[in-house]
Design a protein around this motif. Structure first.
Motif, PDB file in Angstrom:
ATOM      1  N   GLN A   1      25.893 -27.856   2.243  1.00 17.11           N
ATOM      2  CA  GLN A   1      24.622 -27.299   1.791  1.00 17.11           C
ATOM      3  C   GLN A   1      23.987 -26.461   2.896  1.00 17.11           C
ATOM      4  N   GLU A   2      24.079 -26.926   4.123  1.00 16.28           N
ATOM      5  CA  GLU A   2      23.519 -26.169   5.239  1.00 16.28           C
ATOM      6  C   GLU A   2      24.244 -24.843   5.422  1.00 16.28           C
ATOM      7  N   ALA A   3      25.561 -24.850   5.254  1.00 21.26           N
ATOM      8  CA  ALA A   3      26.328 -23.605   5.363  1.00 21.26           C
ATOM      9  C   ALA A   3      25.930 -22.627   4.257  1.00 21.26           C
ATOM     10  N   LYS A   4      25.699 -23.130   3.053  1.00 23.06           N
ATOM     11  CA  LYS A   4      25.247 -22.259   1.956  1.00 23.06           C
ATOM     12  C   LYS A   4      23.875 -21.666   2.258  1.00 23.06           C
ATOM     13  N   GLN A   5      22.980 -22.477   2.822  1.00 21.49           N
ATOM     14  CA  GLN A   5      21.644 -21.987   3.155  1.00 21.49           C
ATOM     15  C   GLN A   5      21.710 -20.896   4.213  1.00 21.49           C
ATOM     16  N   VAL A   6      22.573 -21.072   5.211  1.00 17.70           N
ATOM     17  CA  VAL A   6      22.728 -20.053   6.254  1.00 17.70           C
ATOM     18  C   VAL A   6      23.236 -18.757   5.635  1.00 17.70           C
ATOM     19  N   ASN A   7      24.214 -18.866   4.738  1.00 17.75           N
ATOM     20  CA  ASN A   7      24.751 -17.678   4.088  1.00 17.75           C
ATOM     21  C   ASN A   7      23.686 -16.987   3.240  1.00 17.75           C
ATOM     22  N   LEU A   8      22.900 -17.763   2.492  1.00 16.26           N
ATOM     23  CA  LEU A   8      21.837 -17.170   1.682  1.00 16.26           C
ATOM     24  C   LEU A   8      20.789 -16.480   2.550  1.00 16.26           C
ATOM     25  N   ARG A   9      20.464 -17.068   3.686  1.00 13.47           N
ATOM     26  CA  ARG A   9      19.497 -16.430   4.591  1.00 13.47           C
ATOM     27  C   ARG A   9      20.025 -15.104   5.117  1.00 13.47           C
ATOM     28  N   LYS A  10      21.319 -15.057   5.431  1.00  8.42           N
ATOM     29  CA  LYS A  10      21.912 -13.805   5.904  1.00  8.42           C
ATOM     30  C   LYS A  10      21.853 -12.733   4.816  1.00  8.42           C
ATOM     31  N   VAL A  11      22.201 -13.123   3.595  1.00 10.26           N
ATOM     32  CA  VAL A  11      22.160 -12.173   2.477  1.00 10.26           C
ATOM     33  C   VAL A  11      20.730 -11.691   2.250  1.00 10.26           C
ATOM     34  N   LEU A  12      19.769 -12.612   2.309  1.00  9.65           N
ATOM     35  CA  LEU A  12      18.373 -12.234   2.112  1.00  9.65           C
ATOM     36  C   LEU A  12      17.892 -11.316   3.234  1.00  9.65           C
ATOM     37  N   ASP A  13      18.297 -11.573   4.467  1.00 12.39           N
ATOM     38  CA  ASP A  13      17.913 -10.705   5.578  1.00 12.39           C
ATOM     39  C   ASP A  13      18.456  -9.294   5.399  1.00 12.39           C
ATOM     40  N   VAL A  14      19.695  -9.189   4.960  1.00 10.25           N
ATOM     41  CA  VAL A  14      20.286  -7.864   4.719  1.00 10.25           C
ATOM     42  C   VAL A  14      19.521  -7.151   3.615  1.00 10.25           C
ATOM     43  N   TYR A  15      19.210  -7.876   2.539  1.00 10.10           N
ATOM     44  CA  TYR A  15      18.479  -7.269   1.424  1.00 10.10           C
ATOM     45  C   TYR A  15      17.092  -6.806   1.871  1.00 10.10           C
ATOM     46  N   GLU A  16      16.381  -7.652   2.610  1.00 10.34           N
ATOM     47  CA  GLU A  16      15.045  -7.279   3.070  1.00 10.34           C
ATOM     48  C   GLU A  16      15.091  -6.077   4.004  1.00 10.34           C
ATOM     49  N   THR A  17      16.083  -6.017   4.869  1.00  9.37           N
ATOM     50  CA  THR A  17      16.224  -4.867   5.772  1.00  9.37           C
ATOM     51  C   THR A  17      16.490  -3.589   4.975  1.00  9.37           C
ATOM     52  N   GLN A  18      17.365  -3.675   3.987  1.00 12.58           N
ATOM     53  CA  GLN A  18      17.656  -2.506   3.159  1.00 12.58           C
ATOM     54  C   GLN A  18      16.414  -2.054   2.394  1.00 12.58           C
ATOM     55  N   GLU A  19      15.659  -2.994   1.866  1.00 13.04           N
ATOM     56  CA  GLU A  19      14.439  -2.647   1.143  1.00 13.04           C
ATOM     57  C   GLU A  19      13.399  -2.028   2.077  1.00 13.04           C
ATOM     58  N   ARG A  20      13.293  -2.548   3.272  1.00  8.45           N
ATOM     59  CA  ARG A  20      12.330  -2.002   4.236  1.00  8.45           C
ATOM     60  C   ARG A  20      12.679  -0.539   4.564  1.00  8.45           C
ATOM     61  N   PHE A  21      13.971  -0.274   4.822  1.00  8.96           N
ATOM     62  CA  PHE A  21      14.381   1.115   5.112  1.00  8.96           C
ATOM     63  C   PHE A  21      14.165   2.017   3.903  1.00  8.96           C
ATOM     64  N   ARG A  22      14.409   1.475   2.696  1.00  8.25           N
ATOM     65  CA  ARG A  22      14.225   2.277   1.494  1.00  8.25           C
ATOM     66  C   ARG A  22      12.753   2.638   1.317  1.00  8.25           C
ATOM     67  N   VAL A  23      11.850   1.694   1.568  1.00 10.12           N
ATOM     68  CA  VAL A  23      10.421   1.955   1.420  1.00 10.12           C
ATOM     69  C   VAL A  23       9.951   2.948   2.472  1.00 10.12           C
ATOM     70  N   TYR A  24      10.386   2.768   3.710  1.00 16.17           N
ATOM     71  CA  TYR A  24       9.963   3.679   4.772  1.00 16.17           C
ATOM     72  C   TYR A  24      10.487   5.084   4.570  1.00 16.17           C
ATOM     73  N   ARG A  25      11.670   5.218   4.032  1.00 17.52           N
ATOM     74  CA  ARG A  25      12.230   6.554   3.772  1.00 17.52           C
ATOM     75  C   ARG A  25      11.484   7.237   2.630  1.00 17.52           C
ATOM     76  N   GLY A  26      10.965   6.449   1.697  1.00 24.00           N
ATOM     77  CA  GLY A  26      10.250   7.014   0.563  1.00 24.00           C
ATOM     78  C   GLY A  26       8.863   7.519   0.927  1.00 24.00           C
ATOM     79  N   GLN A  27       8.332   7.101   2.056  1.00 27.41           N
ATOM     80  CA  GLN A  27       6.981   7.521   2.409  1.00 27.41           C
ATOM     81  C   GLN A  27       6.950   8.862   3.030  1.00 27.41           C
TER      82      GLN A  27
END
Length: 68
Positions: A42-68
């Motif tokens: 379960q801990e390994a799954k949580q670590v993997n989900l956090r990594k995926v979420l971090d990548v998604y949040e970073t991509q969204e942040r760059f997408r928002v900043y590029r749109g401004q």
């Protein structure tokens, strides 16, 4: 005085008691091992989900900043 057969019976009782204690101990160890393995999985799954979420949040942040 007790007959000679009673000594063998007491030994048999002691062996049965020891095997019951050993069986309970082994069952407890098995349960502990199962729980700890599930926790690690379960801990390994949580670590993997956090990594995926971090990548998604970073991509969204760059997408928002590029749109401004």
């Amino acid at each position: 005085m007790r007959p000679k057969q009673s000594k063998g019976f007491i030994l048999l009782e002691a062996l049965v008691a020891m095997s019951l204690i050993l069986g309970a101990w082994l069952a407890s160890v098995n349960v502990y091992q199962t729980i700890s393995l599930r926790f690690l999985a379960q801990e390994a799954k949580q670590v993997n989900l956090r990594k995926v979420l971090d990548v998604y949040e970073t991509q969204e942040r760059f997408r928002v900043y590029r749109g401004q």
